[in-house]
Design a protein around this motif. Structure first.
Motif, PDB file in Angstrom:
ATOM      1  N   ALA A 142       0.846  -1.186   0.000  1.00 24.27           N
ATOM      2  CA  ALA A 142       0.000   0.000   0.000  1.00 24.27           C
ATOM      3  C   ALA A 142       0.885   1.240   0.000  1.00 24.27           C
ATOM      4  O   ALA A 142       1.782   1.365   0.836  1.00 24.27           O
ATOM      5  N   VAL A 143       0.624   2.158  -0.926  1.00 25.75           N
ATOM      6  CA  VAL A 143       1.428   3.368  -1.116  1.00 25.75           C
ATOM      7  C   VAL A 143       0.631   4.570  -0.641  1.00 25.75           C
ATOM      8  O   VAL A 143      -0.513   4.769  -1.062  1.00 25.75           O
ATOM      9  N   SER A 144       1.240   5.390   0.205  1.00 20.33           N
ATOM     10  CA  SER A 144       0.565   6.593   0.680  1.00 20.33           C
ATOM     11  C   SER A 144       1.572   7.702   0.891  1.00 20.33           C
ATOM     12  O   SER A 144       2.776   7.466   0.902  1.00 20.33           O
ATOM     13  N   GLY A 145       1.045   8.944   1.011  1.00 22.87           N
ATOM     14  CA  GLY A 145       1.881  10.080   1.321  1.00 22.87           C
ATOM     15  C   GLY A 145       2.955  10.352   0.294  1.00 22.87           C
ATOM     16  O   GLY A 145       4.074  10.705   0.639  1.00 22.87           O
ATOM     17  N   ARG A 146       2.623  10.208  -0.977  1.00 24.13           N
ATOM     18  CA  ARG A 146       3.629  10.356  -2.025  1.00 24.13           C
ATOM     19  C   ARG A 146       4.195  11.771  -2.040  1.00 24.13           C
ATOM     20  O   ARG A 146       3.474  12.737  -2.194  1.00 24.13           O
ATOM     21  N   SER A 147       5.517  11.871  -1.892  1.00 19.20           N
ATOM     22  CA  SER A 147       6.171  13.167  -2.007  1.00 19.20           C
ATOM     23  C   SER A 147       6.519  13.464  -3.448  1.00 19.20           C
ATOM     24  O   SER A 147       6.864  14.585  -3.787  1.00 19.20           O
ATOM     25  N   PHE A 148       6.459  12.481  -4.302  1.00 20.63           N
ATOM     26  CA  PHE A 148       6.637  12.688  -5.727  1.00 20.63           C
ATOM     27  C   PHE A 148       5.584  11.860  -6.441  1.00 20.63           C
ATOM     28  O   PHE A 148       5.254  10.759  -6.017  1.00 20.63           O
ATOM     29  N   SER A 149       5.063  12.396  -7.499  1.00 19.20           N
ATOM     30  CA  SER A 149       3.980  11.723  -8.192  1.00 19.20           C
ATOM     31  C   SER A 149       4.528  10.647  -9.113  1.00 19.20           C
ATOM     32  O   SER A 149       5.670  10.704  -9.550  1.00 19.20           O
ATOM     33  N   ARG A 150       3.722   9.664  -9.387  1.00 20.77           N
ATOM     34  CA  ARG A 150       4.018   8.602 -10.346  1.00 20.77           C
ATOM     35  C   ARG A 150       5.388   7.970 -10.120  1.00 20.77           C
ATOM     36  O   ARG A 150       6.230   7.940 -11.011  1.00 20.77           O
ATOM     37  N   PRO A 151       5.646   7.468  -8.911  1.00 20.40           N
ATOM     38  CA  PRO A 151       6.944   6.852  -8.651  1.00 20.40           C
ATOM     39  C   PRO A 151       7.119   5.536  -9.409  1.00 20.40           C
ATOM     40  O   PRO A 151       6.138   4.926  -9.843  1.00 20.40           O
ATOM     41  N   VAL A 152       8.348   5.141  -9.542  1.00 21.43           N
ATOM     42  CA  VAL A 152       8.662   3.784  -9.987  1.00 21.43           C
ATOM     43  C   VAL A 152       8.590   2.909  -8.742  1.00 21.43           C
ATOM     44  O   VAL A 152       9.165   3.246  -7.700  1.00 21.43           O
ATOM     45  N   MET A 153       7.883   1.787  -8.844  1.00 19.36           N
ATOM     46  CA  MET A 153       7.719   0.901  -7.701  1.00 19.36           C
ATOM     47  C   MET A 153       8.504  -0.385  -7.920  1.00 19.36           C
ATOM     48  O   MET A 153       8.553  -0.924  -9.034  1.00 19.36           O
ATOM     49  N   GLY A 154       9.103  -0.870  -6.855  1.00 20.98           N
ATOM     50  CA  GLY A 154       9.902  -2.078  -6.988  1.00 20.98           C
ATOM     51  C   GLY A 154       9.704  -3.028  -5.822  1.00 20.98           C
ATOM     52  O   GLY A 154       9.232  -2.635  -4.750  1.00 20.98           O
ATOM     53  N   TRP A 155      10.062  -4.264  -6.069  1.00 22.23           N
ATOM     54  CA  TRP A 155      10.135  -5.287  -5.029  1.00 22.23           C
ATOM     55  C   TRP A 155      11.567  -5.808  -4.963  1.00 22.23           C
ATOM     56  O   TRP A 155      12.185  -6.064  -6.009  1.00 22.23           O
ATOM     57  N   PHE A 156      12.047  -5.941  -3.759  1.00 18.59           N
ATOM     58  CA  PHE A 156      13.369  -6.489  -3.502  1.00 18.59           C
ATOM     59  C   PHE A 156      13.215  -7.591  -2.468  1.00 18.59           C
ATOM     60  O   PHE A 156      12.182  -7.711  -1.808  1.00 18.59           O
ATOM     61  N   ARG A 157      14.269  -8.385  -2.294  1.00 20.35           N
ATOM     62  CA  ARG A 157      14.230  -9.414  -1.263  1.00 20.35           C
ATOM     63  C   ARG A 157      15.611  -9.615  -0.674  1.00 20.35           C
ATOM     64  O   ARG A 157      16.623  -9.326  -1.319  1.00 20.35           O
ATOM     65  N   GLN A 158      15.614 -10.098   0.568  1.00 20.16           N
ATOM     66  CA  GLN A 158      16.873 -10.373   1.246  1.00 20.16           C
ATOM     67  C   GLN A 158      16.745 -11.689   1.992  1.00 20.16           C
ATOM     68  O   GLN A 158      15.923 -11.820   2.912  1.00 20.16           O
ATOM     69  N   ALA A 159      17.538 -12.649   1.573  1.00 13.36           N
ATOM     70  CA  ALA A 159      17.580 -13.946   2.228  1.00 13.36           C
ATOM     71  C   ALA A 159      18.607 -13.906   3.352  1.00 13.36           C
ATOM     72  O   ALA A 159      19.525 -13.076   3.334  1.00 13.36           O
ATOM     73  N   PRO A 160      18.488 -14.800   4.328  1.00 10.14           N
ATOM     74  CA  PRO A 160      19.439 -14.814   5.446  1.00 10.14           C
ATOM     75  C   PRO A 160      20.875 -14.942   4.956  1.00 10.14           C
ATOM     76  O   PRO A 160      21.187 -15.814   4.127  1.00 10.14           O
ATOM     77  N   GLY A 161      21.733 -14.067   5.440  1.00 13.19           N
ATOM     78  CA  GLY A 161      23.133 -14.122   5.085  1.00 13.19           C
ATOM     79  C   GLY A 161      23.475 -13.605   3.713  1.00 13.19           C
ATOM     80  O   GLY A 161      24.636 -13.705   3.275  1.00 13.19           O
ATOM     81  N   LYS A 162      22.490 -13.062   3.012  1.00 13.10           N
ATOM     82  CA  LYS A 162      22.726 -12.550   1.659  1.00 13.10           C
ATOM     83  C   LYS A 162      22.368 -11.083   1.572  1.00 13.10           C
ATOM     84  O   LYS A 162      21.651 -10.544   2.409  1.00 13.10           O
ATOM     85  N   GLU A 163      22.872 -10.428   0.524  1.00  9.64           N
ATOM     86  CA  GLU A 163      22.555  -9.031   0.297  1.00  9.64           C
ATOM     87  C   GLU A 163      21.151  -8.899  -0.307  1.00  9.64           C
ATOM     88  O   GLU A 163      20.633  -9.823  -0.939  1.00  9.64           O
ATOM     89  N   ARG A 164      20.577  -7.721  -0.103  1.00 10.23           N
ATOM     90  CA  ARG A 164      19.278  -7.442  -0.707  1.00 10.23           C
ATOM     91  C   ARG A 164      19.416  -7.457  -2.217  1.00 10.23           C
ATOM     92  O   ARG A 164      20.378  -6.907  -2.765  1.00 10.23           O
TER      93      ARG A 164
END
Length: 119
Positions: free
Chosen positions: A23-45
């Motif tokens: 859920a996206v709220s309080g946008r300080s800039f309009s029409r942002p690029v949205m992304g998903w990232f992940r971080q597994a144990p012991g690994k970098e995001r």
């Protein structure tokens, strides 16, 4: 500031599916690029997927292509990550992030949601 709130994580067996929401709220800039990232144990995001706010452009990590789909619901100001054919190596904390339009400078982050895939 952009506020991001993830939900939808959980425990699933290999081969199963989950849908994450951001859920996206309080946008300080309009029409942002949205992304998903992940971080597994012991690994970098690591990058998982991204979508322009218009929905016209999407990008995926090679490891999830054909299995994950990123999408937008403008009415709900929500970004989704539909995950299918899940593998144990998909186990990680998944983060939603936002970047100014036309950039990949992801400066706003959610708290993350845990996804665990059992074999």
């Amino acid at each position: 500031q952009v506020q991001l709130a993830e939900s939808g994580g959980g425990l699933v067996q290999a081969g199963g599916s989950l849908r994450l929401s951001c859920a996206v709220s309080g946008r300080s800039f309009s029409r942002p690029v949205m992304g998903w990232f992940r971080q597994a144990p012991g690994k970098e995001r690591e990058f998982v997927a991204a979508i322009a706010w218009s929905g016209s452009n999407t990008n995926y990590a090679d490891s999830v292509k054909g299995r994950f789909t990123i999408s937008m619901d403008y009415a709900k100001n929500t970004v989704y990550l539909q995950m299918s054919s899940l593998k144990p190596e998909d186990t990680a904390v998944y983060y939603c992030a936002a970047a100014p339009p036309g950039t990949t400078d992801f400066t706003s982050w959610g708290q993350g949601t845990q996804v665990t895939v059992s074999s």
